[in-house]
Design a protein around this motif. Sequence first.
Motif, PDB file in Angstrom:
ATOM      1  N   GLN A   5       0.839  -1.206   0.000  1.00 14.54           N
ATOM      2  CA  GLN A   5       0.000   0.000   0.000  1.00 14.54           C
ATOM      3  C   GLN A   5       0.871   1.252   0.000  1.00 14.54           C
ATOM      4  O   GLN A   5       0.627   2.200  -0.751  1.00 14.54           O
ATOM      5  N   ALA A   6       1.913   1.251   0.833  1.00 13.46           N
ATOM      6  CA  ALA A   6       2.822   2.404   0.893  1.00 13.46           C
ATOM      7  C   ALA A   6       3.537   2.589  -0.446  1.00 13.46           C
ATOM      8  O   ALA A   6       3.725   3.723  -0.916  1.00 13.46           O
ATOM      9  N   ASP A   7       3.904   1.469  -1.079  1.00 13.84           N
ATOM     10  CA  ASP A   7       4.583   1.544  -2.378  1.00 13.84           C
ATOM     11  C   ASP A   7       3.657   2.149  -3.423  1.00 13.84           C
ATOM     12  O   ASP A   7       4.067   3.007  -4.209  1.00 13.84           O
ATOM     13  N   TRP A   8       2.391   1.738  -3.449  1.00 16.74           N
ATOM     14  CA  TRP A   8       1.433   2.287  -4.413  1.00 16.74           C
ATOM     15  C   TRP A   8       1.195   3.774  -4.172  1.00 16.74           C
ATOM     16  O   TRP A   8       1.109   4.562  -5.115  1.00 16.74           O
ATOM     17  N   GLU A   9       1.089   4.164  -2.899  1.00 13.94           N
ATOM     18  CA  GLU A   9       0.898   5.584  -2.586  1.00 13.94           C
ATOM     19  C   GLU A   9       2.111   6.397  -3.036  1.00 13.94           C
ATOM     20  O   GLU A   9       1.977   7.496  -3.577  1.00 13.94           O
ATOM     21  N   SER A  10       3.292   5.834  -2.818  1.00 15.02           N
ATOM     22  CA  SER A  10       4.520   6.507  -3.255  1.00 15.02           C
ATOM     23  C   SER A  10       4.550   6.639  -4.773  1.00 15.02           C
ATOM     24  O   SER A  10       4.902   7.692  -5.313  1.00 15.02           O
ATOM     25  N   ARG A  11       4.189   5.571  -5.469  1.00 11.46           N
ATOM     26  CA  ARG A  11       4.172   5.612  -6.937  1.00 11.46           C
ATOM     27  C   ARG A  11       3.138   6.618  -7.452  1.00 11.46           C
ATOM     28  O   ARG A  11       3.373   7.313  -8.432  1.00 11.46           O
ATOM     29  N   GLU A  12       1.989   6.675  -6.788  1.00 13.69           N
ATOM     30  CA  GLU A  12       0.953   7.626  -7.194  1.00 13.69           C
ATOM     31  C   GLU A  12       1.449   9.061  -7.010  1.00 13.69           C
ATOM     32  O   GLU A  12       1.258   9.909  -7.874  1.00 13.69           O
ATOM     33  N   PHE A  13       2.109   9.320  -5.901  1.00 11.78           N
ATOM     34  CA  PHE A  13       2.664  10.649  -5.642  1.00 11.78           C
ATOM     35  C   PHE A  13       3.699  11.007  -6.703  1.00 11.78           C
ATOM     36  O   PHE A  13       3.675  12.108  -7.278  1.00 11.78           O
ATOM     37  N   ILE A  14       4.586  10.079  -6.994  1.00  8.72           N
ATOM     38  CA  ILE A  14       5.619  10.306  -8.016  1.00  8.72           C
ATOM     39  C   ILE A  14       4.970  10.531  -9.377  1.00  8.72           C
ATOM     40  O   ILE A  14       5.405  11.389 -10.157  1.00  8.72           O
ATOM     41  N   SER A  15       3.900   9.791  -9.666  1.00  8.81           N
ATOM     42  CA  SER A  15       3.190   9.960 -10.936  1.00  8.81           C
ATOM     43  C   SER A  15       2.587  11.361 -11.041  1.00  8.81           C
ATOM     44  O   SER A  15       2.676  12.003 -12.097  1.00  8.81           O
ATOM     45  N   HIS A  16       1.992  11.854  -9.959  1.00 11.86           N
ATOM     46  CA  HIS A  16       1.421  13.207  -9.963  1.00 11.86           C
ATOM     47  C   HIS A  16       2.513  14.253 -10.153  1.00 11.86           C
ATOM     48  O   HIS A  16       2.345  15.202 -10.926  1.00 11.86           O
ATOM     49  N   ILE A  17       3.615  14.083  -9.477  1.00 15.59           N
ATOM     50  CA  ILE A  17       4.731  15.023  -9.606  1.00 15.59           C
ATOM     51  C   ILE A  17       5.251  15.012 -11.048  1.00 15.59           C
ATOM     52  O   ILE A  17       5.473  16.070 -11.652  1.00 15.59           O
ATOM     53  N   SER A  18       5.434  13.834 -11.608  1.00 14.99           N
ATOM     54  CA  SER A  18       5.923  13.720 -12.987  1.00 14.99           C
ATOM     55  C   SER A  18       4.966  14.388 -13.969  1.00 14.99           C
ATOM     56  O   SER A  18       5.394  15.098 -14.889  1.00 14.99           O
ATOM     57  N   LEU A  19       3.664  14.158 -13.783  1.00 13.78           N
ATOM     58  CA  LEU A  19       2.666  14.767 -14.662  1.00 13.78           C
ATOM     59  C   LEU A  19       2.718  16.285 -14.569  1.00 13.78           C
ATOM     60  O   LEU A  19       2.694  16.984 -15.587  1.00 13.78           O
ATOM     61  N   ASN A  20       2.810  16.808 -13.353  1.00 14.87           N
ATOM     62  CA  ASN A  20       2.869  18.260 -13.185  1.00 14.87           C
ATOM     63  C   ASN A  20       4.152  18.854 -13.759  1.00 14.87           C
ATOM     64  O   ASN A  20       4.133  19.950 -14.319  1.00 14.87           O
TER      65      ASN A  20
END
Length: 85
Positions: free
Chosen positions: A18-33
């Motif tokens: 779960q922590a890994d998915w949350e981290s990946r989601e955060f990184i994905s949002h940062i990358s998109l922005n």
Amino acid sequence: MARAGGITNAVNVGIAVQADWESREFISHISLNIRRLFDFLLHFEVTTKTKLSSLNEKLHTLERRLQLLELQVSAATSNPALFNT
């Protein structure tokens, strides 16, 4: 007892996943922005260069007109007979 340890390990693994998915989601949002910001900056650069080029052409035209007017005024003031007719 082994079963209780297995459940604990499964819970720990689940938390880690779960922590890994949350981290990946955060990184994905940062990358998109970052991509959006980069696209904006590229568009801004192109637009700015186009506008500056157009402005430069207009300024060049005005400078040429000013030089022509300066020459005409210089010629008129050096030959006052033009004003006495």
